[in-house]
Motif scaffolding. Structure first.
Motif, PDB file in Angstrom:
ATOM      1  N   VAL A 460       0.826  -1.214   0.000  1.00 52.92           N
ATOM      2  CA  VAL A 460       0.000   0.000   0.000  1.00 52.92           C
ATOM      3  C   VAL A 460       0.857   1.259   0.000  1.00 52.92           C
ATOM      4  N   LEU A 461       1.791   1.344   0.926  1.00 58.77           N
ATOM      5  CA  LEU A 461       2.544   2.583   1.100  1.00 58.77           C
ATOM      6  C   LEU A 461       3.371   2.976  -0.131  1.00 58.77           C
ATOM      7  N   PRO A 462       4.075   2.054  -0.798  1.00 50.09           N
ATOM      8  CA  PRO A 462       4.822   2.472  -1.995  1.00 50.09           C
ATOM      9  C   PRO A 462       3.924   3.042  -3.088  1.00 50.09           C
ATOM     10  N   VAL A 463       2.763   2.428  -3.294  1.00 45.87           N
ATOM     11  CA  VAL A 463       1.840   2.931  -4.316  1.00 45.87           C
ATOM     12  C   VAL A 463       1.302   4.301  -3.908  1.00 45.87           C
ATOM     13  N   LEU A 464       0.962   4.439  -2.641  1.00 44.52           N
ATOM     14  CA  LEU A 464       0.453   5.720  -2.151  1.00 44.52           C
ATOM     15  C   LEU A 464       1.500   6.820  -2.297  1.00 44.52           C
ATOM     16  N   LYS A 465       2.736   6.504  -1.959  1.00 43.42           N
ATOM     17  CA  LYS A 465       3.815   7.491  -2.069  1.00 43.42           C
ATOM     18  C   LYS A 465       4.006   7.940  -3.515  1.00 43.42           C
ATOM     19  N   LYS A 466       3.978   6.994  -4.430  1.00 43.02           N
ATOM     20  CA  LYS A 466       4.150   7.330  -5.839  1.00 43.02           C
ATOM     21  C   LYS A 466       2.985   8.187  -6.324  1.00 43.02           C
ATOM     22  N   TYR A 467       1.780   7.842  -5.930  1.00 42.93           N
ATOM     23  CA  TYR A 467       0.604   8.592  -6.380  1.00 42.93           C
ATOM     24  C   TYR A 467       0.632  10.026  -5.872  1.00 42.93           C
ATOM     25  N   LEU A 468       1.079  10.218  -4.636  1.00 42.31           N
ATOM     26  CA  LEU A 468       1.031  11.545  -4.025  1.00 42.31           C
ATOM     27  C   LEU A 468       2.193  12.442  -4.432  1.00 42.31           C
ATOM     28  N   SER A 469       3.086  11.946  -5.239  1.00 41.14           N
ATOM     29  CA  SER A 469       4.226  12.758  -5.672  1.00 41.14           C
ATOM     30  C   SER A 469       3.737  14.017  -6.379  1.00 41.14           C
ATOM     31  N   GLY A 470       4.140  15.160  -5.883  1.00 42.00           N
ATOM     32  CA  GLY A 470       3.758  16.438  -6.476  1.00 42.00           C
ATOM     33  C   GLY A 470       2.517  17.060  -5.892  1.00 42.00           C
ATOM     34  N   TYR A 471       1.818  16.340  -5.011  1.00 43.92           N
ATOM     35  CA  TYR A 471       0.601  16.870  -4.391  1.00 43.92           C
ATOM     36  C   TYR A 471       0.902  17.447  -3.006  1.00 43.92           C
ATOM     37  N   ASP A 472      -0.050  18.227  -2.494  1.00 44.42           N
ATOM     38  CA  ASP A 472       0.099  18.871  -1.191  1.00 44.42           C
ATOM     39  C   ASP A 472      -0.713  18.195  -0.096  1.00 44.42           C
ATOM     40  N   CYS A 473      -1.571  17.252  -0.456  1.00 47.82           N
ATOM     41  CA  CYS A 473      -2.387  16.536   0.525  1.00 47.82           C
ATOM     42  C   CYS A 473      -3.241  15.516  -0.209  1.00 47.82           C
ATOM     43  N   LEU A 474      -4.017  14.778   0.530  1.00 48.70           N
ATOM     44  CA  LEU A 474      -4.906  13.768  -0.042  1.00 48.70           C
ATOM     45  C   LEU A 474      -6.302  13.972   0.526  1.00 48.70           C
ATOM     46  N   GLU A 475      -7.256  14.215  -0.361  1.00 52.34           N
ATOM     47  CA  GLU A 475      -8.665  14.265   0.030  1.00 52.34           C
ATOM     48  C   GLU A 475      -9.357  13.057  -0.570  1.00 52.34           C
ATOM     49  N   THR A 476     -10.097  12.327   0.240  1.00 54.07           N
ATOM     50  CA  THR A 476     -10.709  11.111  -0.281  1.00 54.07           C
ATOM     51  C   THR A 476     -12.025  10.809   0.416  1.00 54.07           C
ATOM     52  N   ASN A 477     -12.894  10.121  -0.290  1.00 57.36           N
ATOM     53  CA  ASN A 477     -14.206   9.767   0.250  1.00 57.36           C
ATOM     54  C   ASN A 477     -14.057   8.898   1.490  1.00 57.36           C
ATOM     55  N   TRP A 478     -14.837   9.199   2.529  1.00 57.45           N
ATOM     56  CA  TRP A 478     -14.675   8.473   3.787  1.00 57.45           C
ATOM     57  C   TRP A 478     -16.043   8.185   4.392  1.00 57.45           C
ATOM     58  N   GLU A 479     -16.719   7.194   3.790  1.00 58.52           N
ATOM     59  CA  GLU A 479     -18.040   6.787   4.251  1.00 58.52           C
ATOM     60  C   GLU A 479     -18.027   5.284   4.524  1.00 58.52           C
ATOM     61  N   PRO A 480     -17.636   4.887   5.719  1.00 55.23           N
ATOM     62  CA  PRO A 480     -17.526   3.450   6.011  1.00 55.23           C
ATOM     63  C   PRO A 480     -18.854   2.783   6.351  1.00 55.23           C
ATOM     64  N   ILE A 481     -19.964   3.358   5.894  1.00 56.74           N
ATOM     65  CA  ILE A 481     -21.285   2.850   6.264  1.00 56.74           C
ATOM     66  C   ILE A 481     -21.476   1.395   5.838  1.00 56.74           C
ATOM     67  N   ALA A 482     -20.832   0.971   4.743  1.00 55.48           N
ATOM     68  CA  ALA A 482     -20.979  -0.413   4.285  1.00 55.48           C
ATOM     69  C   ALA A 482     -20.420  -1.402   5.294  1.00 55.48           C
ATOM     70  N   PHE A 483     -19.524  -0.932   6.177  1.00 57.59           N
ATOM     71  CA  PHE A 483     -18.891  -1.824   7.147  1.00 57.59           C
ATOM     72  C   PHE A 483     -19.578  -1.800   8.512  1.00 57.59           C
ATOM     73  N   PHE A 484     -20.550  -0.895   8.687  1.00 53.52           N
ATOM     74  CA  PHE A 484     -21.210  -0.790   9.982  1.00 53.52           C
ATOM     75  C   PHE A 484     -21.905  -2.114  10.325  1.00 53.52           C
ATOM     76  N   GLY A 485     -21.589  -2.650  11.490  1.00 57.21           N
ATOM     77  CA  GLY A 485     -22.250  -3.870  11.957  1.00 57.21           C
ATOM     78  C   GLY A 485     -21.856  -5.122  11.208  1.00 57.21           C
ATOM     79  N   ARG A 486     -20.748  -5.089  10.443  1.00 57.41           N
ATOM     80  CA  ARG A 486     -20.402  -6.237   9.602  1.00 57.41           C
ATOM     81  C   ARG A 486     -18.967  -6.715   9.787  1.00 57.41           C
ATOM     82  N   GLY A 487     -18.244  -6.306  10.780  1.00 57.74           N
ATOM     83  CA  GLY A 487     -16.879  -6.855  10.925  1.00 57.74           C
ATOM     84  C   GLY A 487     -15.934  -5.770  11.360  1.00 57.74           C
TER      85      GLY A 487
END
Length: 878
Positions: A460-487
Motif C-alpha cells: 500500500v505505502l509504496p503505491v500511495l507514495k508514488k501517487y502523491l508525488s507532487g501533491y500537497d495533501c490527499l482528500e478522499t471519500n470516507w463513508e464506512p457505512i458499508a462496514f457498519f455492523g459487519r466486521g
C-alpha cells in the motif's frame, strides 16, 4: 490657532460632511440566473394538482384510495417492533394509440414521521424517502417507459424496519417532452452538460477560456449499452462554432482524429471520433465525457450566435442537431483573493475529464481559475500539477479507489503483491449479495493497517507514495457505512477486542463473532471498540500522507465525511458510532464534512422551496459550534466545506445556490471551501458567482477568522413585505425551526465590526433596518462590498455609535450576500469607497418594490400553508 489645529478641524469637517464627490451606487436587485420553475414547466407536463389517471385498489390491498392515505407502524410490545407494512396500488394511464415508446414520470406528494426511511417500490426497484417533519414533499420516479401495450403502473408504498408514519396524495403522471417526439427517428439525444438542462446556452467570460462538456444517451428509453445493436467504435461528432468563438483544445483521452476547420465567415467546425468508453448509455453518462476548451475575445455583452452539435453513427446523422446559444459576459475575476482562506474547486478524480491535448490551452484555463480566486484544485490529471503550482494553486490529490471509506485500503491490481489472507477484512458473515462481498474483498483488516503489517507496509505505502508525488495533501471519500455492523471478524480483531473488553481471548472465541452482534453478550461494547479501531486507521494513513506531501507544509489526509457526523444531527444509521470522528479528527489538520447538498434533479419537475439553500447556513453554523465544543485548541481540525456544484448524472445547481453556500460556510468561520464538482461544464455565470464569493472572503477573512463572533449585537428588522420564516431548514436538524431567510453573522474586529447579510429569499430583495449595538462611542463609516459608502440620513459620511444602534435602513438583493464593514472614522477613510448609497435612495428603492415584494411573499405563504410548511412570523432562533 496653529496650522496643525486648523488641519485637524478641516479634516473633521470633511469627514462629517457629505460624500457628494462619490457617484451614487447601482443597487443589485439580485434574482436567479435561471428561472427553474419556468424551465421545468416547459419540459414537464405536470397538472396543477389532483389525479391524472385513476388509482384503483390492487387485489391484496384492504384500503381504498382516498386523496390522502397513510401507513403507520407501532410497537407491538416492549421488545417487539413491527418491521414492515405496505400497500400496493395501480395507477392507470391512458393507452397510447401508436407503437412509439413514451417516457413518463410518476409524481406525488408525501410526508413522513420516521427516521430510518420509508420504502417505495416501482418495477422491482426499491427507493428510500426520509422524514419530512410534517411538511408535504414532492417525489418523482423518472423514465418509466409506456407504450401502446401499457395501461397501468404498479407501485407499492411501505414502511420497513422502522417506526413511523407515511402519508401520500395527489398521484399523477407527467410525460417528459423529449420522449414525445423530440428525438423520434434519431439514435441518440446529445446535451451540453449541464447547461442543456437549464436553457441550452453557454456564457463565455471575455478573454477567459471555459471548459465545455458534452454527453448523450440513447433516444429509445429501452435501448441498453452493450446490447450489440451499435458498435462502440463507430461514433463521431461535429460541433460548429459561431464567429467570435474558438476551440483551444480537447480532451486527449476521449477524442480521436481531432480536426478544427476554420471557415471564411469566421466560424469553425471541430470534429472527432469518440473513444468507445464514451459511447452512449441508456442514461446520461457522467464519467467519460466529450470536452472542449472554448474561448472568446469579444467584448462583454456580445451575442456571437448559436453553435450546433451533431452526433454521427457510422458516418450517418444520429441525433437531432443540438443548438447552443453563446453569449459573452464580463471577465470573472475576484476583486480580492484570500491569503488564508482555502478556497477552490473539486474537479474530480477521473483524469480523462481534465487531460487536455494542448498544454498552453490548459495553462490558460487554469490561469482563468486562478483569476477567479481559486486557491486549491482537488483532483484532476497529474499533468496539471506544474500548471497549478505556477498559478499558486494548492494541489489536492483525490483518489477514490485504494484509500477510501475507512477500510478500502488496497492498491490497484498490478502492485506486485497479493494480500495475505490474515490481513483481509472479514465480514461477520458471508450472507451478502456478490457485489457486496466483492466490496468487502477490497478492504483490509483495520489491525493490519494500524499495526502496519506486511501488505500495508510493502504494497500500500509504496503505491500511495508514488501517487502523491507532487501533491500537497490527499482528500478522499470516507463513508464506512458499508462496514457498519459487519466486521472485521478476523483473528487479529478478535484478539484486539478481547484486550479492549478485558477478557481472555479463549472466552471471546467461544461465540465469536456472534457475541458482538445484535443480541450478543458484547453487543453494547462493540461500537466503541470499532470507533477506536477506525480512529487508529485514520491516524496511521494521515501520518504517511503528511510524510509524502510536504511534512509540516502538508495539509495531510482530508477525509470526506457525511456532515451529520460533525453536527447535532440525528443518527442516520444504528451503528453510525462505529466511525465516530471524535476518535480521530483532533489529530487531523483538515476535515471535510460534505453537504448538505443543494441541487435540483433535472430529470424531474422542479418545485420551489424557499428554505432550500438555507440548509447550508444552518448546517455550517451547527457544525462550527459542534467542532469548537468537541475539539478544544490546539487539537481542532480546520473545516473544509463541500457545497454541491454538479454531481450524479442530472443533479445540478444554479450560480446563486453555490454563491450563498460559499458565503454560508465562510461567514460561519470555516477555513475553506471546495465546490463539488466544479466547473464540471458550468459556464461563466457560475464563475462570476464563485469569484464574488471568493472576493468577499478575501475582504473579510481577517475579521472572520480572528474576530469575536457578535451576532447577538446585531438585529435585523425586515420590512413587512419580506418572506415569512421557514418552519425548518433540513430534516437532519429538526430542532432548528422558525428560521429567517435573512441571516446576519457578525464579527467584532479591532475597533469595528464586519457583518455579512445573507438573503436566501430567491423571490425578492431584503429591505431591513440594521441595528448595530454596543459599538464604542465615536463616529463610524459604513462600507459594503469594499466599495459602497452608506451615508447617514443627512447625507454625511459618518454615523455615531448611537445612530447605528438605532438602526440604518439597508437592502440586499434576492439570493445575494452583502458584507458590511463598520470602522471608526479616520482621515480620508471614505475615499476608499468608489460610490455611495444614501438612506433616501434605499427608501426610494423600497417604495418601488413594495407591491411586488408583497405579491411574492403572499404566494410563498400560500404555497407553504398548502404544504404544511408555514411557520408563524416570529423572530428567528438562529
Amino acid at each position: 490657532m496653529n496650522k496643525f489645529t486648523a488641519f485637524i478641524l478641516l479634516s473633521i469637517v470633511c469627514l462629517c460632511g457629505t460624500a457628494a464627490a462619490l457617484p451614487s451606487a447601482e443597487f443589485d436587485h439580485g434574482g436567479m440566473a435561471f428561472d427553474l420553475e419556468a424551465i421545468s414547466k416547459k419540459r414537464f407536463c405536470v397538472p396543477e394538482g389532483g389525479l391524472n389517471g385513476i388509482v384503483v385498489r390492487a387485489k391484496d390491498s384492504d384500503v381504498d384510495a382516498p386523496s390522502v392515505v397513510h401507513l403507520e407502524l407501532h410497537k407491538k410490545s416492549a421488545v417487539e417492533t413491527a418491521h414492515s407494512v405496505s400497500l400496493r396500488y395501480r395507477l392507470r394511464v391512458d393507452k397510447y394509440p401508436d407503437d412509439r415508446k413514451r417516457e413518463v414520470i410518476l409524481i406525488w406528494y408525501f410526508r413522513g414521521k420516521d427516521k430510518n426511511g420509508n420504502a417505495v417500490k416501482i418495477g422491482g426497484s426499491r427507493y428510500r424517502i426520509h422524514d419530512t417533519s410534517g411538511g408535504w414533499r414532492e417525489i418523482c420516479f423518472p423514465r418509466l417507459v409506456a407504450g401502446s401495450s401499457v395501461d397501468a403502473i404498479d407501485f407499492e408504498f411501505g414502511l420497513n424496519g422502522c417506526l413511523g408514519k407515511l402519508e401520500y396524495k395527489d398521484l399523477c403522471v407527467s410525460e417528459y417532452e423529449d420522449a414525445a417526439g423530440a428525438t423520434e427517428g434519431y439514435i441518440v439525444e446529445p446535451i451540453v452538460r449541464p447547461m442543456s438542462f437549464l436553457d441550452n446556452s453557454f456564457a463565455l467570460a471575455s478573454g477567459q477560456p471555459q471548459l465545455m462538456y458534452f454527453t448523450w444517451r440513447y433516444a429509445d428509453p429501452l435501448e441498453k449499452r452493450g446490447s450489440g445493436k451499435y458498435d462502440a467504435k463507430k461514433w463521431s461528432v461535429s460541433f460548429r462554432l459561431p464567429p467570435g468563438v474558438k476551440c483551444l483544445s480537447h480532451l486527449k483521452a476521449i477524442q480521436r482524429n481531432f480536426k478544427n476547420e476554420k471557415h471564411e465567415d469566421g466560424s469553425s467546425t471541430v470534429a472527432f471520433d469518440v473513444h468507445p468508453n464514451a459511447a452512449p448509455y441508456d442514461n446520461w453518462n457522467h464519467w467519460y465525457l466529450m470536452g472542449l476548451i472554448v474561448s472568446s475575445d469579444l467584448p462583454s455583452g456580445s451575442q456571437p450566435g448559436d453553435g450546433e452539435f451533431t452526433a454521427f453513427y457510422d458516418g450517418r446523422v444520429a441525433s437531432k442537431p443540438l443548438k447552443v446559444k453563446f453569449s459573452v459576459t464580463e471577465t470573472a475575476k475576484a476583486a480580492s483573493v484570500p491569503r488564508r482562506y482555502f478556497n477552490g474547486a473539486y474537479i474530480g478524480a477521473d483524469p480523462s475529464a481534465s487531460r487536455f491535448a494542448d498544454t498552453d490551452a490548459a495553462a490558460s484555463l487554469i490561469k482563468a481559475w486562478s483569476e477567479a480566486g481559486a486557491r486549491s484544485c482537488h483532483g484532476g490529471d497529474a499533468g496539471m500539477l506544474p500548471l497549478l503550482r505556477t498559478n499558486g494553486i494548492c494541489r489536492v490529490a483525490a483518489p477514490y479507489r485504494y484509500v477510501a471509506d475507512g477500510y478500502n485500503v488496497n492498491p490497484p491490481p498490478g502492485c506486485g503483491m497479493n494480500r495475505p489472507a490474515d490481513q483481509k477484512f472479514i465480514p461477520y458473515d458471508t450472507n451478502h449479495p456478490p457485489a457486496r462481498l466483492k466490496y468487502f474483498d477490497k478492504a483490509s483488516c483495520p489491525v493490519a493497517i494500524y499495526e502496519e503489517a506486511s501488505y500495508f507496509r510493502d504494497a500500500v505505502l509504496p503505491v500511495l507514495k508514488k501517487y502523491l508525488s507532487g501533491y500537497d495533501c490527499l482528500e478522499t471519500n470516507w463513508e464506512p457505512i458499508a462496514f457498519f455492523g459487519r466486521g472485521c471478524a478476523c483473528n487479529r480483531c478478535r484478539a484486539e477486542f478481547a484486550k479492549y473488553a478485558g477478557c481472555e481471548e479463549s472466552d471471546v472465541a467461544k461465540d465469536w463473532p456472534a457475541c458482538v452482534q445484535e443480541g450478543g453478550r458484547f453487543e453494547h461494547r462493540i461500537e466503541r471498540f470499532r470507533a477506536i479501531q477506525h480512529g487508529k486507521v485514520v491516524r496511521t494513513i494521515n501520518k504517511y500522507v503528511c510524510e509524502y506531501t510536504g511534512n509540516e507544509k502538508s495539509h495531510g489526509l482530508i477525509p470526506e465525511i457525511a456532515w451529520g457526523e460533525l453536527a447535532d444531527a440525528f443518527q442516520y444509521h444504528p451503528r453510525q458510532g462505529e466511525s465516530d470522528p471524535r476518535e480521530y479528527a483532533g489529530s487531523l489538520r483538515w476535515i471535510n464534512p460534505w453537504g448538505p447538498y443543494v441541487w435540483w434533479d433535472a430529470k424531474t419537475p422542479y418545485h420551489y422551496q424557499k428554505r432550500l439553500s438555507l440548509a447550508s447556513y444552518a448546517a455550517a453554523k451547527n457544525i462550527r459550534e459542534f467542532v469548537d465544543r468537541e475539539f478544544p485548541l490546539p487539537n481542532r481540525p480546520k473545516l473544509l466545506s463541500f457545497p454541491s456544484g454538479w454531481q450524479g448524472k442530472t443533479w445540478i445547481a444554479v450560480p446563486e445556490w453555490i454563491g450563498l453556500a460559499m458565503d454560508s460556510f465562510f461567514f460561519n468561520r470555516w477555513e475553506g471551501t471546495s465546490v463539488y464538482a466544479f466547473p464540471a461544464g458550468y459556464d461563466a455565470r457560475y464563475w462570476k458567482a464563485f469569484a464574488e464569493a471568493t472576493a468577499r472572503a478575501g475582504r473579510c477573512e481577517d475579521a472572520v477568522l480572528d474576530g469575536v463572533r457578535s451576532d447577538g449585537l446585531v438585529e435585523t428588522i425586515p420590512v413587512p413585505e419580506y418572506a415569512a420564516n421557514c418552519r425548518e431548514t433540513t430534516g437532519f436538524l429538526p430542532q432548528i425551526t422558525n428560521v429567517s431567510t435573512l441571516q446576519a453573522p457578525s464579527y467584532d474586529w479591532k475597533e469595528g465590526r464586519v457583518v455579512g447579510l445573507l438573503n436566501f429569499w430567491e423571490k425578492g430583495e431584503a429591505f431591513l433596518t440594521l441595528k448595530l449595538k454596543r459599538l464604542a462611542p465615536g463616529s463610524y463609516t459604513v462600507i459594503s462590498e469594499g466599495k459602497t459608502l452608506w451615508t447617514n440620513p443627512d447625507g454625511g459620511v459618518s454615523w455615531t455609535a448611537d445612530e447605528l444602534a438605532n438602526g440604518m435602513f439597508v437592502a440586499v438583493g434576492a439570493a445575494r450576500t452583502v458584507d458590511f464593514t463598520i470602522r471608526p472614522v479616520r482621515e480620508h477613510s471614505e475615499r476608499k469607497a468608489v460610490n455611495e448609497m444614501s438612506q433616501k435612495a434605499v427608501r426610494t428603492l423600497y417604495e418601488k418594490a413594495r407591491s411586488r415584494l408583497q405579491r411574492a411573499a403572499d404566494e410563498d405563504r400560500a404555497s407553504e400553508r398548502m404544504r404544511g410548511l408555514l411557520y408563524p412570523d416570529t423572530l428567528p432562533q438562529i
